[in-house]
Design an enzyme around this catalytic site. Sequence first.
Site, PDB file in Angstrom:
ATOM      1  N   HIS A  57       6.049  -5.817   5.164  1.00  0.00           N
ATOM      2  CA  HIS A  57       6.923  -4.893   5.911  1.00  0.00           C
ATOM      3  C   HIS A  57       6.151  -4.358   7.453  1.00  0.00           C
ATOM      4  O   HIS A  57       4.912  -3.904   7.916  1.00  0.00           O
ATOM      5  CB  HIS A  57       6.751  -3.308   5.203  1.00  0.00           C
ATOM      6  CG  HIS A  57       7.301  -3.688   3.622  1.00  0.00           C
ATOM      7  ND1 HIS A  57       9.019  -3.873   3.408  1.00  0.00           N
ATOM      8  CD2 HIS A  57       7.247  -4.424   2.530  1.00  0.00           C
ATOM      9  CE1 HIS A  57       9.373  -4.468   2.490  1.00  0.00           C
ATOM     10  NE2 HIS A  57       8.649  -4.413   1.509  1.00  0.00           N
TER      11      HIS A  57
ATOM     12  N   HIS B 196       4.076  -0.397  -2.811  1.00  0.00           N
ATOM     13  CA  HIS B 196       3.355  -0.806  -1.513  1.00  0.00           C
ATOM     14  C   HIS B 196       2.549   1.172  -1.808  1.00  0.00           C
ATOM     15  O   HIS B 196       3.009   1.543  -0.123  1.00  0.00           O
ATOM     16  CB  HIS B 196       4.299  -0.980   0.143  1.00  0.00           C
ATOM     17  CG  HIS B 196       4.606  -1.942  -0.452  1.00  0.00           C
ATOM     18  ND1 HIS B 196       3.964  -3.415   0.039  1.00  0.00           N
ATOM     19  CD2 HIS B 196       5.647  -3.259  -1.353  1.00  0.00           C
ATOM     20  CE1 HIS B 196       4.577  -4.562  -0.500  1.00  0.00           C
ATOM     21  NE2 HIS B 196       6.047  -4.565  -0.656  1.00  0.00           N
TER      22      HIS B 196
ATOM     23  N   ASP C 258      10.761 -12.500  -5.904  1.00  0.00           N
ATOM     24  CA  ASP C 258      10.801 -11.656  -4.442  1.00  0.00           C
ATOM     25  C   ASP C 258      10.361 -13.630  -3.352  1.00  0.00           C
ATOM     26  O   ASP C 258      10.293 -13.604  -2.966  1.00  0.00           O
ATOM     27  CB  ASP C 258       8.847 -11.688  -4.680  1.00  0.00           C
ATOM     28  CG  ASP C 258       8.079 -10.597  -3.594  1.00  0.00           C
ATOM     29  OD1 ASP C 258       9.333 -10.273  -2.647  1.00  0.00           O
ATOM     30  OD2 ASP C 258       7.268 -10.068  -3.279  1.00  0.00           O
TER      31      ASP C 258
END
Length: 392
Positions: A145, A199, A276
């Site tokens: 990210h 995360h 994913d």
Amino acid sequence: MLIRDGLVFLGGEYVRRDLRVSEGVFLQIEEPGTLGASEGEEVLEAFGKKILPGLVDIHTHGRAGEDFSFADEAVLKKLCASYAADGVTAVLATTMTNEPETMKRSMAAIAAFCEEQATTGAEGARVFGVHAEGPFLGEKKKGAHDAAYLWEADAEKYEELFAACGGTLRLLAIDPELDGAETLIHRCKEDGVTVSLAHTACGYDTACEAAEWGADHVTHLFNAMQPLHHREPGLIGAAVDKGMYVELICDGIHLHPAIIRMMFALCPEKVLLISDSMQAAGLSDGEYELGGIKVYVKDGKATQADGTIAGSTISVYDAVVNAIRFGVPEEQAVLSATYLPAKSVGLENETGSIECGRAADFIVVDADWNLEAVYIGGKFIKKIFKRSVTFF
């Protein structure tokens, strides 16, 4: 349509049954030999074949060269056709952390597409809403990210994203260590949005607190979090203790097969198989993007330039086959790719199982798990490419 004498996956086990599909739904489920064909009715002789619910992927960023983070109608149609070709008939369109207007634009496109499918019917996989993986994530464990666009757990900013989703937000990833996380998790639960812890460098106590606030899901367990330690069990230990649903990426890269077997032994009723997946799924090695970040795929492994793993190149079909190869009981692997992911986000009454009155979304595989056919709403979906399996 009459499906005659197949091994039908019902209630977590295979049983021989006849099925009748009418007007896009399962109309009858009876003992084999009970149902006779009507004049002109299509008949599928399914002896020796397995009839499974269409697979459900609640965490997928894209495939076939496309990315949900940059969705429009054409992209979504292409993606849905590609998922269906791999036996996946239901997805949550998963967006990445990105520039705010980009996130809102893609979420609005996904919401409009959901409404269109509900009105006109689905030609490919059904999109049941948005899974926002970001931007409410921690920088320490951000993975692929973009740190420039990570947000604190701001309820007002959440409202902006929720509005852009048009009420289709089903799953939101949150780092419970962020300021405002408790308030945001409570707000999500009020809106009927499932909260997944993700995360994050949080410890066991913080994860347990988040569970008390209403989080009941963990994003790609073991990845982008503190490792399990015998004196600091962290999020992994809290997830098992608190009975959270846990996502596993079963590609043989993200997790060792022993970890897959361990989790199915510990809490089989909470394990969810996800892909994913990113742009490269279904394609060859090369250079791609994930949420706008460059990703390089070699031998099926997707990484950023610095070696950070960036999603996968598998489908949930591949995940099920891999789980079986790794020693997971087949029936449990199927449940973790159909009913359980649907249940984890409140979709168990719409998809993930074969029941009378339910949309006739199903797949046909042979005894060796070669994918032979995909049906959505009782209609045959032409496969884009052949899927076959050789077990070790």
